[in-house]
Design an enzyme around this catalytic site. Structure first.
Site, short mmCIF file in Angstrom:
data_model
loop_
_atom_site.label_atom_id
_atom_site.label_comp_id
_atom_site.label_asym_id
_atom_site.label_seq_id
_atom_site.Cartn_x
_atom_site.Cartn_y
_atom_site.Cartn_z
N HIS A 218 0.81 -1.21 0.00
CA HIS A 218 0.00 0.00 0.00
C HIS A 218 0.85 1.27 0.00
O HIS A 218 0.33 2.35 -0.22
CB HIS A 218 -1.00 -0.03 1.16
CG HIS A 218 -2.13 -0.97 0.89
ND1 HIS A 218 -3.43 -0.70 1.22
CD2 HIS A 218 -2.16 -2.17 0.28
CE1 HIS A 218 -4.20 -1.70 0.85
NE2 HIS A 218 -3.45 -2.61 0.28
N SER A 222 -0.38 -0.97 -6.07
CA SER A 222 -0.39 -2.24 -6.78
C SER A 222 0.21 -2.10 -8.17
O SER A 222 0.09 -1.05 -8.80
CB SER A 222 -1.83 -2.74 -6.92
OG SER A 222 -2.42 -2.85 -5.65
N LYS A 246 -14.79 -8.11 -7.17
CA LYS A 246 -14.06 -9.01 -8.07
C LYS A 246 -13.33 -10.11 -7.28
O LYS A 246 -13.31 -11.28 -7.66
CB LYS A 246 -13.07 -8.22 -8.92
CG LYS A 246 -12.53 -9.05 -10.08
CD LYS A 246 -11.75 -8.19 -11.08
CE LYS A 246 -11.13 -9.08 -12.15
NZ LYS A 246 -10.33 -8.32 -13.10
N ASP A 247 -12.75 -9.72 -6.13
CA ASP A 247 -12.10 -10.71 -5.27
C ASP A 247 -13.12 -11.70 -4.71
O ASP A 247 -12.84 -12.89 -4.58
CB ASP A 247 -11.36 -10.03 -4.11
CG ASP A 247 -10.00 -9.49 -4.54
OD1 ASP A 247 -9.53 -9.90 -5.61
OD2 ASP A 247 -9.42 -8.67 -3.81
N GLU A 290 5.15 -34.07 -0.22
CA GLU A 290 3.94 -33.49 -0.80
C GLU A 290 4.30 -32.78 -2.11
O GLU A 290 5.42 -32.33 -2.30
CB GLU A 290 3.35 -32.48 0.19
CG GLU A 290 2.89 -33.11 1.50
CD GLU A 290 1.54 -33.76 1.38
OE1 GLU A 290 1.48 -34.89 0.85
OE2 GLU A 290 0.54 -33.17 1.83
#
Ligand code: HEM
Lengths: 432, 260
Positions: A218, A222, A246-247, A290
């Protein structure tokens, strides 16, 4: 009074206003998640940061509830996990959410990292943001490794044995370090105890680093797919409601896939040997980590030749040996360490791979190399598989240490759009 | 719009999907031996549920043909109510077994009849005793066997029906048996099932295949007793997420309409 001199916040609700005047947490939230000016051209790759954050919270919530019924003792751990599966109300759900949550957390973070590589998000002024991200990745791997040991299954115990034994490759102090890690002469109860303590602790350390990561984000703002920084108001939209919605949509789709696995194929990504209690006397046919560790595991095992330094026979019998194991360990950790230096390896002024045709192809090759490494990591390290792993390892390091520095000098980049707004308009034209 | 999405993100996205499938299949290939033939199981598939009658017959097979060697220490007798036995039946089943309890008021351990809340009583006191009784081989606990073997149900069924005469050129030592699906083909477990050995309550006696099918389903349930509840909740969760995703997408289109 200081408070009365300050500009009063604009909140209507008196309780919120009362709090905000004394601790401006609502003002901060509004600034960082409400008004925060965000480039308007994000694609769906930009969902995965928020998704990873939700997964982290989900892991902590399910983990804390699992810990309430889990017993970190070698003779009881396996049975306590089975008690969670059978007798604790919805315990099976908690465990499957947590177990598969780790897989999907890594899926989200791998996509998030790839996004960063592809769109050059690591470049100035976001170097520190990127470094914090790599640190989170390392902490996640440590956390997942220790978590996987907790059910104290065959795969848990042997995984711990193999990975902790890697440290024995360190010259002179190796064996002492391994004994110190184990807390005894072999993998045993002290090992399980400390792994549980650390598995509980590290996720909260991750929360701390995520906080710094988002803070740094921030400050610099972005990035975006065009790689051009916002210049005017036309280039950005406020975070809320544009990106909150949108998220939300992206997260819901991700959750759908995750929940489909949790409820209908919860064992799709796990190993049969993870459902048998650890027996130090019986080695499983194959010890496979894994999937999220497999590429790095393959790099580790790609090194099989000891190197003897010539003319050192007078120092020790047989001369000083750079063992294959040590080479592998250095390469494995090096594969992640190199990411820390990426902002300085890549000097190209253009961020996004959209305008860097050669770099774009190198990126695809890197994904291919990772897939090959992942495949090789699950196979015995011999024959063609070993050569595939070696080739892919060579590409991995060449990508970061040779190709990227060279490209940033010699690559012909495409012309950049003048602004984000222009890039968006051009895209729209082309789509029609 | 489709074109746009394709152009922007399809290659990397595809690469990731590929990644995941390759890793998953690689992990599975790592454990494979002679692959067991695939069978149809009623509890498999998205909406599959356990066949309770088969589970009850399977319990009978376990009890009569396997329980003398193999424990299922993670099940309690009361769990049998979940596969359709009545409370009284379960109490009767438990009362066939004795468990150690105590100490009592005088400080002595004592033996008592098992009750539904007791765990399944194991045939041996410990692994050493189990090995001693089985020529040194360990008949392992079957609580999780279906999850603990690659191939799951298909493998267990194949193993139980996979006994045969060894090929001409293979010497089998005493006390070992040839099995097509066991890793290395030599197993220390004698063929545990015989045609007609188990008489089902219907009066019919079971073939090896029938008994193997039933006991495999019983063992699948023992490994994953909450399968049905899991799928039922799963359907609701996915339905909710689907509806929510549609709403979220509609809301997203609305909100973004003025930007696009
Ligand atoms: C960064 C977040 C986390 C990751 C990536 C992670 C990962 C894992 C993994 C891979 C397992 C093994 C699952 C299995 O095979 O059954 C596990 C188990 C476990 N975790 Fe975590 N975990 C996280 C956070 C937490 C937290 C915050 C807690 C507790 C407060 C916790 C408590 C447990 C417990 C008790 C187990 C053992 C039970 C089980 O195996 O299901 N975890 N974790």
């Amino acid at each position: 009074m200081a408070a009365s001199k300050q500009k009063k916040s604009g909140f209507q609700n008196p309780v919120i206003r009362w709090i905000d005047d004394r601790l401006p947490i609502f003002t901060m939230m509004d600034k960082e998640y409400g008004a925060y000016p965000t480039p308007k051209n994000f694609n769906y790759f930009w969902n995965f940061g928020a998704i990873a954050m939700v997964m982290l919270v989900l892991m902590i919530v399910t983990g804390v509830f699992l810990a309430m019924s889990y017993t970190p003792h070698t003779s009881m751990a396996f049975d306590s996990v089975e008690r969670i599966m059978r007798d604790v109300n919805y315990g099976w759900m908690l465990r499957y959410l947590h177990m598969n949550g780790a897989h999907f957390f890594f899926i989200a973070v791998y996509i998030h990292i790839f996004r960063g590589l592809y769109y050059g998000s690591y470049k100035r002024p976001r170097e520190l943001l990127w470094i914090l991200g790599v640190l989170i990745f390392l902490l996640m791997m440590a956390t997942a490794f220790m978590g996987y040991s907790l059910p104290w299954s065959q795969m848990s115990g042997w995984g711990v044995t193999v990975i902790t034994n890697l440290f024995s490759a360190i010259p002179f102090f190796g064996d002492a370090i391994v004994t110190w890690l184990w807390g005894g002469p072999s993998v045993g109860n002290p090992t399980l105890n400390r792994f549980f303590a650390l598995h509980y602790l590290l996720p909260f350390v991750i929360v701390g680093v995520v906080f710094l990561h988002v803070w740094a984000l921030h400050v610099s703002g972005s990035g975006n797919p065009s790689g051009v920084e916002p210049k005017t108001k036309k280039d950005t939209v406020p975070f809320h409601p544009y990106y909150t919605i949108k998220d939300t949509f992206g997260l819901t789709v991700f959750m759908f896939v995750y929940m489909a696995v949790v409820f209908f194929a919860p064992l799709a990504l796990s190993h049969a040997d993870h459902f048998q209690p650890f027996d130090p006397l019986v080695t499983p046919e194959q010890i496979v980590p894994e999937w999220y560790f497999l590429p790095f595991y393959a790099i580790l095992r790609a090194f099989t030749m000891d190197i003897v330094f010539p003319f050192t026979g007078w120092i020790t019998d047989g001369g000083i040996v750079f063992t294959a194991k040590l080479q592998g360990v250095i390469a494995m950790f090096g594969a992640i360490i190199v990411l820390f230096f990426l902002p300085w390896l890549d000097k190209s002024p253009v961020r996004s791979a959209r305008y860097r045709p050669a770099y774009r192809w190198c990126n695809y090759l890197l994904v291919v190399a990772m897939v090959l490494l992942g495949y090789a990591g699950a196979q015995p390290a011999e024959g063609t598989m070993l050569w595939i792993a070696r080739g892919a390892t060579a590409y991995y390091f060449a990508h970061f240490l040779v190709l990227i520095p060279l490209l940033s000098r010699y690559e012909k980049t495409l012309p950049l759009p003048k602004s984000i707004n222009e890039a968006v308009l051009k895209d729209k034209e082309e789509a029609q | 719009m489709i074109k746009k999405i394709l152009r922007k993100s399809s290659l990397p996205a595809l690469a990731f999907v590929l990644c995941m499938t390759v890793f998953a299949s690689a992990a599975y290939a790592a454990g494979a031996k002679v692959p067991p033939p695939q069978q149809h199981w009623p509890h498999k598939g998205v909406m599959g549920t356990y066949d309770l009658a088969a589970l009850q017959r399977g319990y009978q097979v376990y009890r009569e043909a396997c329980a003398s060697c193999h424990s299922i220490r993670l099940l309690s007798y009361r769990n049998l109510q979940d596969i359709g036995f009545t409370e009284d039946e379960v109490r009767a089943i438990a009362s066939d077994y004795f468990v150690m309890d105590g100490p009592n008021d005088e400080g002595d351990m004592f033996e008592r009849v098992a009750v539904p809340s007791d765990r399944f009583v194991s045939p041996f006191e410990n692994d050493a005793q189990a090995r001693y009784a089985n020529n040194g081989a360990l008949p392992l606990d079957l609580s999780l066997i279906v999850k603990a073997r690659y191939g799951g149900e298909d493998y267990i069924y194949a193993l139980l029906t996979g006994y045969a005469e060894p090929p001409e050129d293979v010497e089998i030592p005493d006390g070992m048996y040839w099995n097509r699906y066991y890793s290395g083909h030599q197993i220390a477990m004698a063929p545990p099932l015989m045609d007609g050995q188990i008489a089902y309550s219907s009066g019919r006696s079971a073939s090896v295949e029938e008994a193997a099918r039933d006991v495999t389903q019983f063992l699948a349930w023992a490994s994953e007793p909450h399968l049905q509840q899991r799928k039922q909740i799963g359907v609701k969760v996915l339905f909710f997420l689907l509806v929510f995703a549609v709403l979220a997408y509609a809301a997203k289109r609305r909100i973004w309409a003025d930007v696009h």
